[in-house]
Design an enzyme around this catalytic site. Sequence first.
Site, PDB file in Angstrom:
ATOM      1  N   CYS A   2       1.088  -1.277 -10.286  1.00 54.24           N
ATOM      2  CA  CYS A   2       1.574  -1.364 -11.749  1.00 54.24           C
ATOM      3  C   CYS A   2       0.313  -0.799 -12.712  1.00 54.24           C
ATOM      4  O   CYS A   2      -0.753  -0.959 -12.367  1.00 54.24           O
ATOM      5  CB  CYS A   2       1.715  -2.796 -11.987  1.00 54.24           C
ATOM      6  SG  CYS A   2       3.032  -3.363 -10.833  1.00 54.24           S
ATOM      7  N   ARG A  27       0.045   6.058 -10.586  1.00 55.97           N
ATOM      8  CA  ARG A  27      -0.195   5.014  -9.685  1.00 55.97           C
ATOM      9  C   ARG A  27       1.352   4.568  -8.982  1.00 55.97           C
ATOM     10  O   ARG A  27       1.289   3.640  -8.249  1.00 55.97           O
ATOM     11  CB  ARG A  27      -0.529   3.867 -10.809  1.00 55.97           C
ATOM     12  CG  ARG A  27      -1.872   4.030 -11.402  1.00 55.97           C
ATOM     13  CD  ARG A  27      -2.114   2.736 -12.200  1.00 55.97           C
ATOM     14  NE  ARG A  27      -2.370   1.631 -11.898  1.00 55.97           N
ATOM     15  CZ  ARG A  27      -3.598   1.195 -11.534  1.00 55.97           C
ATOM     16  NH1 ARG A  27      -4.534   1.793 -11.836  1.00 55.97           N
ATOM     17  NH2 ARG A  27      -3.784  -0.006 -11.269  1.00 55.97           N
ATOM     18  N   TRP A  74       5.497  -1.503 -10.324  1.00 53.01           N
ATOM     19  CA  TRP A  74       5.831  -0.911  -9.001  1.00 53.01           C
ATOM     20  C   TRP A  74       6.180  -2.320  -8.523  1.00 53.01           C
ATOM     21  O   TRP A  74       5.445  -3.168  -8.261  1.00 53.01           O
ATOM     22  CB  TRP A  74       4.564  -0.475  -8.429  1.00 53.01           C
ATOM     23  CG  TRP A  74       4.981   0.041  -6.895  1.00 53.01           C
ATOM     24  CD1 TRP A  74       5.055   1.335  -6.501  1.00 53.01           C
ATOM     25  CD2 TRP A  74       4.713  -0.647  -5.780  1.00 53.01           C
ATOM     26  NE1 TRP A  74       5.351   1.479  -5.136  1.00 53.01           N
ATOM     27  CE2 TRP A  74       4.806   0.327  -4.605  1.00 53.01           C
ATOM     28  CE3 TRP A  74       3.984  -1.963  -5.334  1.00 53.01           C
ATOM     29  CZ2 TRP A  74       4.698  -0.113  -3.352  1.00 53.01           C
ATOM     30  CZ3 TRP A  74       3.948  -2.302  -3.830  1.00 53.01           C
ATOM     31  CH2 TRP A  74       4.176  -1.374  -2.992  1.00 53.01           C
ATOM     32  N   ASN A  98      -0.359  -6.931 -13.079  1.00 56.76           N
ATOM     33  CA  ASN A  98      -0.531  -6.294 -11.958  1.00 56.76           C
ATOM     34  C   ASN A  98      -0.998  -7.236 -10.853  1.00 56.76           C
ATOM     35  O   ASN A  98      -1.928  -7.629 -11.014  1.00 56.76           O
ATOM     36  CB  ASN A  98      -1.441  -5.084 -12.233  1.00 56.76           C
ATOM     37  CG  ASN A  98      -1.600  -3.977 -10.684  1.00 56.76           C
ATOM     38  OD1 ASN A  98      -0.937  -4.247 -10.134  1.00 56.76           O
ATOM     39  ND2 ASN A  98      -2.801  -3.347 -10.820  1.00 56.76           N
ATOM     40  N   GLY A  99      -0.386  -7.245  -9.796  1.00 60.62           N
ATOM     41  CA  GLY A  99      -0.584  -7.956  -8.673  1.00 60.62           C
ATOM     42  C   GLY A  99       0.385  -8.713  -8.004  1.00 60.62           C
ATOM     43  O   GLY A  99       1.492  -8.593  -8.509  1.00 60.62           O
ATOM     44  N   GLU A 479      -2.887  12.715   9.875  1.00 63.42           N
ATOM     45  CA  GLU A 479      -2.949  12.864   8.500  1.00 63.42           C
ATOM     46  C   GLU A 479      -1.804  13.969   8.035  1.00 63.42           C
ATOM     47  O   GLU A 479      -1.105  13.814   7.053  1.00 63.42           O
ATOM     48  CB  GLU A 479      -4.177  13.620   8.090  1.00 63.42           C
ATOM     49  CG  GLU A 479      -4.162  14.041   6.622  1.00 63.42           C
ATOM     50  CD  GLU A 479      -3.977  12.788   5.616  1.00 63.42           C
ATOM     51  OE1 GLU A 479      -4.053  13.363   4.430  1.00 63.42           O
ATOM     52  OE2 GLU A 479      -3.910  11.830   5.719  1.00 63.42           O
ATOM     53  N   LYS A 483       1.184  12.858   5.699  1.00 60.42           N
ATOM     54  CA  LYS A 483       1.494  13.654   4.223  1.00 60.42           C
ATOM     55  C   LYS A 483       2.920  14.110   4.416  1.00 60.42           C
ATOM     56  O   LYS A 483       3.644  14.055   3.171  1.00 60.42           O
ATOM     57  CB  LYS A 483       0.638  15.158   4.417  1.00 60.42           C
ATOM     58  CG  LYS A 483      -0.883  14.820   3.869  1.00 60.42           C
ATOM     59  CD  LYS A 483      -0.787  14.350   2.611  1.00 60.42           C
ATOM     60  CE  LYS A 483      -1.941  13.627   2.154  1.00 60.42           C
ATOM     61  NZ  LYS A 483      -2.445  12.302   2.577  1.00 60.42           N
ATOM     62  N   GLU A 486       4.905  11.125   3.589  1.00 61.23           N
ATOM     63  CA  GLU A 486       5.006  10.564   2.228  1.00 61.23           C
ATOM     64  C   GLU A 486       5.590  11.335   1.096  1.00 61.23           C
ATOM     65  O   GLU A 486       6.450  10.349   0.232  1.00 61.23           O
ATOM     66  CB  GLU A 486       3.472  10.400   1.962  1.00 61.23           C
ATOM     67  CG  GLU A 486       2.627   9.594   2.510  1.00 61.23           C
ATOM     68  CD  GLU A 486       1.103   9.832   1.837  1.00 61.23           C
ATOM     69  OE1 GLU A 486       0.684   8.693   1.477  1.00 61.23           O
ATOM     70  OE2 GLU A 486       0.735  11.029   2.014  1.00 61.23           O
ATOM     71  N   HIS A 502       2.636  10.650  28.650  1.00 60.49           N
ATOM     72  CA  HIS A 502       2.676   9.346  29.061  1.00 60.49           C
ATOM     73  C   HIS A 502       3.742   8.553  28.202  1.00 60.49           C
ATOM     74  O   HIS A 502       3.717   7.274  28.086  1.00 60.49           O
ATOM     75  CB  HIS A 502       1.393   8.472  28.775  1.00 60.49           C
ATOM     76  CG  HIS A 502       0.147   9.063  29.608  1.00 60.49           C
ATOM     77  ND1 HIS A 502       0.057   8.835  30.776  1.00 60.49           N
ATOM     78  CD2 HIS A 502      -0.888   9.764  29.263  1.00 60.49           C
ATOM     79  CE1 HIS A 502      -0.906   9.628  31.360  1.00 60.49           C
ATOM     80  NE2 HIS A 502      -1.469  10.244  30.370  1.00 60.49           N
ATOM     81  N   LYS A 602      -0.077   5.043  -6.004  1.00 63.81           N
ATOM     82  CA  LYS A 602      -1.542   5.469  -5.728  1.00 63.81           C
ATOM     83  C   LYS A 602      -2.729   4.666  -5.266  1.00 63.81           C
ATOM     84  O   LYS A 602      -3.354   4.809  -4.374  1.00 63.81           O
ATOM     85  CB  LYS A 602      -1.895   6.437  -6.895  1.00 63.81           C
ATOM     86  CG  LYS A 602      -3.068   7.263  -6.836  1.00 63.81           C
ATOM     87  CD  LYS A 602      -3.009   8.320  -5.999  1.00 63.81           C
ATOM     88  CE  LYS A 602      -4.358   9.292  -5.697  1.00 63.81           C
ATOM     89  NZ  LYS A 602      -4.354  10.273  -4.569  1.00 63.81           N
TER      90      LYS A 602
END
Length: 607
Positions: A2, A27, A74, A98-99, A479, A483, A486, A502, A602
């Site tokens: 947020c 964000r 968010w 925010n939190g 990575e 990506k 995401e 395996h 973010k």
Amino acid sequence: MCGIVGVLSNHEAAPILVDALKRLEYRGYDSAGIATIHNNALDRRRAIGKLVNLQDLLVHDPLAGKSGIGHTRWATHGVPSVTNAHPHRAGRVAVVHNGIIENFRELRSFLAGNGIGYETDTDTETVALLAQFHLDQGKSPREAAAATIAQLHGAYALCFLFDGEDDLLIAARKGSPLAIGHGDGENFVGSDAIALAPMTDTITYLDEGDWAIVTRHSIEIRDAAGEQVSRPRKKTETGSAAVDKSGYKHFMAKEIAEQPTVLQGALAHYINAAGTEVTLPEPGIDFAQVERLTLVACGTAFYACMVAKYWFEQIARIPVEIDVASEFRYREPPVTRGTVALFVSQSGETADTLAALRYMVGKADRILSVVNVPESSIARESDLALPILAGIEVGVASTKAFTCQLTTLALVVLKAAADRGEMDEATLAQRLTDLRQLPGIMNAALNIEGATQALAQELSEARDILFLGRGAMYPLAHEGALKLKEISYIHAEAYASGELKHGPIALVDPAVPVIVMAPTDALFDKTVSNMQEVMARGGKVLLITDAEGARTASEGVWKTLILPDVPDFLAPILYAIPAQLLAYHTAIAKGTDVDQPRNLAKSVTVE
């Protein structure tokens, strides 16, 4: 996470608030809203979805007033809806947050016992209801805010606005970052300096547990014990152009292209003028005294740590433990003498990483951090903070921050190897020369963009994609998969090439592209053998390698991407480029929101 902004201005607040919220879009958010005071009356507007929806609403139903608060949400509690959007209001109080308020259920029970109900699914509404409850008990706005803050458990950055008080904001932080911006007869509150950049370049960051009483002409800060304290003012270099796309379609594209430039800046910062030594900020560290390293991070930063583990152990000969921050402190690892803890975070505010850092205080001999925001909580609470100097990264999917993290960690590894006598002066100088040539090599590597764009169309039609790598390329496979997940929403997994047989080889079929990252290094032949196992089972292989690798191993593969030659030590940094470009162009082909992918934020400031 947020985004929060508050303004006590000499101009109309609504346009200022909306512009600041635009600068906080990076964000991640699902709804937005603002509240203002006009003629001593509090009013608000809220909308779900993109900020343009709030802007449209304000055109048809404007808000006047020169004092206000704003928020991009968010979701942590409750689905995205106008009802759940911030600011939340109860009577004379509006609040943005925010939190996570961890004890909101207990607080709801307390309020219910006093005949007070709730309308939303959020934890934040409880904050507004509590503040109004204290006002009803005869407390002043300042007293009501202080009493409310004292009852909250969890993580929060808060900003209160009160009906009838057009020259007052109350701000508070615990766990989530919050800054106060200083103006001339104006003052501001924001989640970060980016939001406040058009208004001021002078910032005071609240410390953990601080709360502040802000008017146009005064700022009074109190600590968690209620004592008045002074916090330093800092000049920021964040300008309005810092969040401009500079002609690129997306911030992610711009940030991929910026990598040679920002890497060059980072290298110049840490390598002495003669090109013979790595210099770290004071108070520095002597790695000859380090017996063990613990590396902790989340997401992309964790994969940077995975690469660094190979480097530290192979080059500096330091044993390394690595863990994801969200699990680290909960397993309560014992910490032996001579252990140094190193935390990596782009924002420097990642809640899980910050909590892990605090667990190590008093246990580790030293605490180091690798961050992109020198004023962040993680940087301030470290014994030694190493800036990666990537500049502002707006795209949610990290690109230039990742390669700058790797570059900074590589420099630390070389410093450690020299300190421990594992590398002589001539070898160190050669490694540093190789590093200084890397920006030019990366610039040449960006020329594969056209080839990745052509490949992306076919990749975009896949349901699943596998990534393979060995040694330090194994973290790069992770990575690459991250990506792709995401921003394209395609399911992707990464495996160490040797582990494929395996179990995961059962996933291989002609409909599942397999991306193999294989520079011509000491493990190349073994990686190619694993690749042949995939091809023998009808697998569709995209080989990412150098010219020699393409010459010797590309027969029978679906496609080959050829990168410039690079020393083995630096291959993980260079091979981030194709991982990023493949994800970017696949997302474009699928039509997803590249810079603000669904469900992601973010800066993750809640656990």
